[in-house]
Design a protein around this motif. Structure first.
Motif, PDB file in Angstrom:
ATOM      1  N   THR A  56       0.904  -1.016  -0.140  1.00  0.00           N
ATOM      2  CA  THR A  56      -0.060  -0.958   0.100  1.00  0.00           C
ATOM      3  C   THR A  56       0.683   1.193   0.057  1.00  0.00           C
ATOM      4  O   THR A  56       2.378   0.902   0.044  1.00  0.00           O
ATOM      5  CB  THR A  56      -0.868   0.097   2.129  1.00  0.00           C
ATOM      6  OG1 THR A  56      -0.057   0.251   2.287  1.00  0.00           O
ATOM      7  CG2 THR A  56      -1.461  -1.435   1.695  1.00  0.00           C
ATOM      8  N   PRO A  57       0.051   2.358  -0.159  1.00  0.00           N
ATOM      9  CA  PRO A  57       1.177   3.395  -0.662  1.00  0.00           C
ATOM     10  C   PRO A  57       1.824   4.507   1.386  1.00  0.00           C
ATOM     11  O   PRO A  57       2.809   4.995   1.443  1.00  0.00           O
ATOM     12  CB  PRO A  57      -0.039   5.037  -1.173  1.00  0.00           C
ATOM     13  CG  PRO A  57      -0.921   3.709  -1.479  1.00  0.00           C
ATOM     14  CD  PRO A  57      -0.880   3.007  -0.880  1.00  0.00           C
ATOM     15  N   ASN A  58       0.734   3.436   1.937  1.00  0.00           N
ATOM     16  CA  ASN A  58       1.601   4.208   3.635  1.00  0.00           C
ATOM     17  C   ASN A  58       2.611   3.422   3.852  1.00  0.00           C
ATOM     18  O   ASN A  58       3.054   3.240   4.921  1.00  0.00           O
ATOM     19  CB  ASN A  58       0.229   4.105   4.054  1.00  0.00           C
ATOM     20  CG  ASN A  58       0.567   4.639   5.186  1.00  0.00           C
ATOM     21  OD1 ASN A  58       1.296   5.985   5.348  1.00  0.00           O
ATOM     22  ND2 ASN A  58      -0.229   4.385   6.729  1.00  0.00           N
ATOM     23  N   THR A  59       3.074   2.359   3.730  1.00  0.00           N
ATOM     24  CA  THR A  59       3.207   0.796   4.098  1.00  0.00           C
ATOM     25  C   THR A  59       4.909   1.602   3.637  1.00  0.00           C
ATOM     26  O   THR A  59       5.377   2.533   3.031  1.00  0.00           O
ATOM     27  CB  THR A  59       3.664  -0.723   3.487  1.00  0.00           C
ATOM     28  OG1 THR A  59       2.320  -0.807   3.166  1.00  0.00           O
ATOM     29  CG2 THR A  59       4.841  -1.305   3.785  1.00  0.00           C
ATOM     30  N   VAL A  60       6.245   1.124   4.650  1.00  0.00           N
ATOM     31  CA  VAL A  60       7.745   1.442   4.974  1.00  0.00           C
ATOM     32  C   VAL A  60       8.582   0.183   4.816  1.00  0.00           C
ATOM     33  O   VAL A  60       7.978  -0.161   5.413  1.00  0.00           O
ATOM     34  CB  VAL A  60       7.881   2.763   5.872  1.00  0.00           C
ATOM     35  CG1 VAL A  60       9.905   3.036   6.143  1.00  0.00           C
ATOM     36  CG2 VAL A  60       6.855   3.509   5.613  1.00  0.00           C
ATOM     37  N   CYS A  61       9.710  -0.228   4.147  1.00  0.00           N
ATOM     38  CA  CYS A  61      10.152  -1.236   4.378  1.00  0.00           C
ATOM     39  C   CYS A  61      11.622  -0.358   3.721  1.00  0.00           C
ATOM     40  O   CYS A  61      12.316   0.754   3.902  1.00  0.00           O
ATOM     41  CB  CYS A  61       9.692  -1.294   3.571  1.00  0.00           C
ATOM     42  SG  CYS A  61      11.038  -1.323   1.359  1.00  0.00           S
ATOM     43  N   PRO A  62      12.005  -1.212   4.624  1.00  0.00           N
ATOM     44  CA  PRO A  62      13.945  -0.739   5.189  1.00  0.00           C
ATOM     45  C   PRO A  62      14.619  -0.059   3.273  1.00  0.00           C
ATOM     46  O   PRO A  62      15.880   0.198   2.915  1.00  0.00           O
ATOM     47  CB  PRO A  62      14.939  -1.870   5.321  1.00  0.00           C
ATOM     48  CG  PRO A  62      13.435  -3.127   5.623  1.00  0.00           C
ATOM     49  CD  PRO A  62      12.809  -2.532   5.378  1.00  0.00           C
ATOM     50  N   ARG A  63      14.366  -0.838   2.863  1.00  0.00           N
ATOM     51  CA  ARG A  63      14.714  -0.681   0.954  1.00  0.00           C
ATOM     52  C   ARG A  63      13.940   1.093   0.384  1.00  0.00           C
ATOM     53  O   ARG A  63      14.641   0.826  -0.497  1.00  0.00           O
ATOM     54  CB  ARG A  63      14.531  -1.787  -0.365  1.00  0.00           C
ATOM     55  CG  ARG A  63      15.702  -2.998   0.657  1.00  0.00           C
ATOM     56  CD  ARG A  63      14.652  -4.150  -0.163  1.00  0.00           C
ATOM     57  NE  ARG A  63      15.469  -5.529   0.417  1.00  0.00           N
ATOM     58  CZ  ARG A  63      15.580  -6.332  -0.550  1.00  0.00           C
ATOM     59  NH1 ARG A  63      15.137  -6.364  -2.215  1.00  0.00           N
ATOM     60  NH2 ARG A  63      16.256  -7.216  -0.168  1.00  0.00           N
ATOM     61  N   TRP A  64      13.889   1.503   1.253  1.00  0.00           N
ATOM     62  CA  TRP A  64      13.742   2.739   0.567  1.00  0.00           C
ATOM     63  C   TRP A  64      14.398   3.820   0.492  1.00  0.00           C
ATOM     64  O   TRP A  64      15.482   3.841   0.431  1.00  0.00           O
ATOM     65  CB  TRP A  64      12.116   3.926   1.558  1.00  0.00           C
ATOM     66  CG  TRP A  64      11.623   5.122   2.014  1.00  0.00           C
ATOM     67  CD1 TRP A  64      10.566   5.101   1.178  1.00  0.00           C
ATOM     68  CD2 TRP A  64      12.762   6.284   1.618  1.00  0.00           C
ATOM     69  NE1 TRP A  64      10.088   6.317   0.511  1.00  0.00           N
ATOM     70  CE2 TRP A  64      11.281   7.265   1.020  1.00  0.00           C
ATOM     71  CE3 TRP A  64      14.004   6.767   1.841  1.00  0.00           C
ATOM     72  CZ2 TRP A  64      11.645   8.277   0.762  1.00  0.00           C
ATOM     73  CZ3 TRP A  64      14.165   7.867   1.662  1.00  0.00           C
ATOM     74  CH2 TRP A  64      12.510   8.848   1.448  1.00  0.00           C
ATOM     75  N   GLN A  65      14.157   4.406  -0.769  1.00  0.00           N
ATOM     76  CA  GLN A  65      15.389   5.314  -1.566  1.00  0.00           C
ATOM     77  C   GLN A  65      14.103   6.727  -2.048  1.00  0.00           C
ATOM     78  O   GLN A  65      13.416   6.114  -2.728  1.00  0.00           O
ATOM     79  CB  GLN A  65      15.808   4.908  -2.851  1.00  0.00           C
ATOM     80  CG  GLN A  65      16.974   3.222  -2.297  1.00  0.00           C
ATOM     81  CD  GLN A  65      17.649   3.105  -3.696  1.00  0.00           C
ATOM     82  OE1 GLN A  65      17.711   3.092  -4.880  1.00  0.00           O
ATOM     83  NE2 GLN A  65      18.542   2.438  -2.436  1.00  0.00           N
ATOM     84  N   ILE A  66      14.653   8.028  -1.964  1.00  0.00           N
ATOM     85  CA  ILE A  66      13.791   9.073  -2.371  1.00  0.00           C
ATOM     86  C   ILE A  66      13.625   8.321  -4.051  1.00  0.00           C
ATOM     87  O   ILE A  66      14.212   8.286  -5.007  1.00  0.00           O
ATOM     88  CB  ILE A  66      14.894  10.276  -2.004  1.00  0.00           C
ATOM     89  CG1 ILE A  66      13.539  11.226  -2.079  1.00  0.00           C
ATOM     90  CG2 ILE A  66      15.774  10.517  -3.142  1.00  0.00           C
ATOM     91  CD1 ILE A  66      13.562  12.186  -1.470  1.00  0.00           C
TER      92      ILE A  66
END
Length: 65
Positions: free
Chosen positions: A52-62
């Motif tokens: 979902t758009p609200n999810t966060v994961c450790p691989r996040w990159q801008i």
């Protein structure tokens, strides 16, 4: 269809470079300020799952600078 709105500095899937869902950018003073996305799950290239758009994961990159 509902939209979700996030600031470009939020560490959410909607603002991540790996997000494959539909999104648009709202500009303020010629700078990206908000990301608008369709609030439904979309594929994530980094995680290999629908997120979902609200999810966060450790691989996040801008997404964009």
């Amino acid at each position: 269809m509902s939209l979700a709105v996030y600031r470009v500095t939020d560490k959410k899937c909607a603002t991540c470079r790996w997000w494959q869902g539909q999104r648009g950018v709202e500009m303020r003073a010629n700078q990206p300020y908000y990301v608008k996305v369709v609030a439904t799950p979309a594929p994530c290239m980094a995680g290999g799952q629908a997120r979902t758009p609200n999810t966060v994961c450790p691989r996040w990159q801008i997404w964009e600078k």
